[in-house]
Design a protein around this motif. Structure first.
Motif, PDB file in Angstrom:
ATOM      1  N   VAL A  37      -1.425   1.232   2.885  1.00 49.09           N
ATOM      2  CA  VAL A  37      -0.875   2.384   3.613  1.00 49.09           C
ATOM      3  C   VAL A  37      -1.881   3.535   3.623  1.00 49.09           C
ATOM      4  CG1 VAL A  37       0.901   4.180   3.499  1.00 49.09           C
ATOM      5  CG2 VAL A  37       1.546   1.787   3.292  1.00 49.09           C
ATOM      6  N   ILE A  38      -2.501   3.806   2.483  1.00 49.07           N
ATOM      7  CA  ILE A  38      -3.498   4.875   2.419  1.00 49.07           C
ATOM      8  C   ILE A  38      -4.705   4.551   3.297  1.00 49.07           C
ATOM      9  CG2 ILE A  38      -5.161   5.978   0.866  1.00 49.07           C
ATOM     10  CD1 ILE A  38      -2.936   5.883  -1.269  1.00 49.07           C
ATOM     11  N   VAL A  40      -4.720   2.711   6.045  1.00 53.18           N
ATOM     12  CA  VAL A  40      -4.335   2.868   7.456  1.00 53.18           C
ATOM     13  C   VAL A  40      -4.258   4.349   7.827  1.00 53.18           C
ATOM     14  CG1 VAL A  40      -2.416   2.539   9.068  1.00 53.18           C
ATOM     15  CG2 VAL A  40      -3.188   0.642   7.663  1.00 53.18           C
ATOM     16  N   LEU A  41      -3.703   5.180   6.947  1.00 51.13           N
ATOM     17  CA  LEU A  41      -3.647   6.610   7.233  1.00 51.13           C
ATOM     18  C   LEU A  41      -5.047   7.219   7.314  1.00 51.13           C
ATOM     19  CD1 LEU A  41      -0.636   7.709   5.009  1.00 51.13           C
ATOM     20  CD2 LEU A  41      -0.696   7.440   7.490  1.00 51.13           C
ATOM     21  N   THR A  42      -5.947   6.743   6.480  1.00 47.12           N
ATOM     22  CA  THR A  42      -7.330   7.228   6.523  1.00 47.12           C
ATOM     23  C   THR A  42      -8.021   6.786   7.807  1.00 47.12           C
ATOM     24  OG1 THR A  42      -7.384   7.100   4.116  1.00 47.12           O
ATOM     25  CG2 THR A  42      -9.489   7.314   5.229  1.00 47.12           C
ATOM     26  N   ILE A  44      -6.564   6.308  10.677  1.00 50.74           N
ATOM     27  CA  ILE A  44      -6.016   7.142  11.749  1.00 50.74           C
ATOM     28  C   ILE A  44      -6.643   8.542  11.724  1.00 50.74           C
ATOM     29  CG2 ILE A  44      -3.908   8.272  12.580  1.00 50.74           C
ATOM     30  CD1 ILE A  44      -2.402   5.725  11.651  1.00 50.74           C
ATOM     31  N   ALA A  45      -6.726   9.133  10.535  1.00 51.25           N
ATOM     32  CA  ALA A  45      -7.293  10.484  10.425  1.00 51.25           C
ATOM     33  C   ALA A  45      -8.763  10.503  10.817  1.00 51.25           C
ATOM     34  CB  ALA A  45      -7.113  10.992   8.996  1.00 51.25           C
TER      35      ALA A  45
END
Length: 96
Positions: A37-38, A40-42, A44-45
Protein backbone atom coordinates in the motif's frame (compact mmCIF):
# COMPACT_ATOMS: atom_id res chain seq x y z
CA UNK A 1 19.80 -47.91 0.74
CA UNK A 2 16.29 -48.87 1.81
CA UNK A 3 16.72 -47.06 5.15
CA UNK A 4 17.57 -43.84 3.32
CA UNK A 5 14.52 -44.05 1.08
CA UNK A 6 12.33 -44.83 4.07
CA UNK A 7 13.58 -41.78 6.00
CA UNK A 8 13.35 -39.27 3.14
CA UNK A 9 9.65 -38.50 3.62
CA UNK A 10 10.42 -37.59 7.26
CA UNK A 11 12.96 -34.91 6.30
CA UNK A 12 11.50 -31.42 6.00
CA UNK A 13 10.65 -28.30 7.95
CA UNK A 14 8.26 -28.66 10.87
CA UNK A 15 6.23 -25.47 10.85
CA UNK A 16 4.11 -26.69 13.73
CA UNK A 17 7.14 -26.77 16.02
CA UNK A 18 7.26 -22.99 16.32
CA UNK A 19 4.87 -21.62 18.90
CA UNK A 20 2.65 -18.91 17.48
CA UNK A 21 3.31 -19.79 13.83
CA UNK A 22 -0.22 -18.69 12.94
CA UNK A 23 0.36 -15.30 14.55
CA UNK A 24 3.66 -14.97 12.72
CA UNK A 25 1.94 -15.63 9.39
CA UNK A 26 -0.65 -12.93 10.18
CA UNK A 27 2.06 -10.42 11.08
CA UNK A 28 4.04 -11.12 7.91
CA UNK A 29 0.88 -10.85 5.81
CA UNK A 30 0.01 -7.51 7.40
CA UNK A 31 3.54 -6.18 6.84
CA UNK A 32 3.42 -7.21 3.17
CA UNK A 33 0.05 -5.49 2.80
CA UNK A 34 1.32 -2.28 4.39
CA UNK A 35 4.46 -2.40 2.26
CA UNK A 36 2.49 -2.73 -0.96
CA UNK A 37 0.00 0.00 0.00
CA UNK A 38 2.81 2.42 0.86
CA UNK A 39 4.62 1.58 -2.39
CA UNK A 40 1.47 2.23 -4.46
CA UNK A 41 0.84 5.54 -2.69
CA UNK A 42 4.46 6.54 -3.31
CA UNK A 43 4.14 5.63 -6.99
CA UNK A 44 1.04 7.83 -7.27
CA UNK A 45 2.67 10.78 -5.47
CA UNK A 46 5.89 10.56 -7.50
CA UNK A 47 4.04 10.22 -10.79
CA UNK A 48 1.95 13.30 -10.01
CA UNK A 49 5.05 15.24 -8.96
CA UNK A 50 6.86 14.18 -12.12
CA UNK A 51 3.94 15.35 -14.26
CA UNK A 52 3.63 18.69 -12.47
CA UNK A 53 7.39 19.27 -12.52
CA UNK A 54 7.58 18.53 -16.23
CA UNK A 55 4.62 20.76 -17.00
CA UNK A 56 6.11 23.67 -15.05
CA UNK A 57 9.56 23.25 -16.61
CA UNK A 58 11.30 22.30 -13.38
CA UNK A 59 13.65 19.61 -14.62
CA UNK A 60 15.22 19.08 -11.18
CA UNK A 61 11.87 18.29 -9.58
CA UNK A 62 10.91 16.06 -12.49
CA UNK A 63 14.21 14.22 -12.27
CA UNK A 64 13.92 13.59 -8.53
CA UNK A 65 10.29 12.50 -8.90
CA UNK A 66 11.29 10.10 -11.68
CA UNK A 67 13.97 8.60 -9.42
CA UNK A 68 11.43 8.29 -6.60
CA UNK A 69 9.02 6.58 -8.96
CA UNK A 70 11.60 4.00 -9.98
CA UNK A 71 12.57 3.38 -6.35
CA UNK A 72 8.90 2.94 -5.38
CA UNK A 73 8.33 0.53 -8.27
CA UNK A 74 11.41 -1.43 -7.26
CA UNK A 75 10.17 -1.57 -3.67
CA UNK A 76 6.76 -2.80 -4.79
CA UNK A 77 8.34 -5.49 -6.96
CA UNK A 78 10.66 -6.61 -4.15
CA UNK A 79 7.83 -6.63 -1.61
CA UNK A 80 5.50 -8.60 -3.85
CA UNK A 81 8.28 -10.86 -5.07
CA UNK A 82 9.41 -11.74 -1.56
CA UNK A 83 6.21 -13.70 -0.95
CA UNK A 84 6.55 -15.53 -4.24
CA UNK A 85 10.21 -16.27 -3.50
CA UNK A 86 9.43 -17.57 0.00
CA UNK A 87 6.68 -19.83 -1.35
CA UNK A 88 9.03 -21.11 -4.06
CA UNK A 89 11.71 -21.90 -1.49
CA UNK A 90 9.16 -23.70 0.68
CA UNK A 91 7.98 -25.80 -2.26
CA UNK A 92 11.55 -26.65 -3.21
CA UNK A 93 12.31 -27.58 0.40
CA UNK A 94 9.24 -29.78 0.61
CA UNK A 95 10.19 -31.66 -2.55
CA UNK A 96 13.76 -32.41 -1.48
Amino acid sequence: MSITTALLPLVGPDFGAVGGAGDLRKIVGALLTYGLVIAVLTVIACAATWAIGSAQGSWQTASKAKTGLYVALGGAVLTGGSLVWANWLLSIGASL
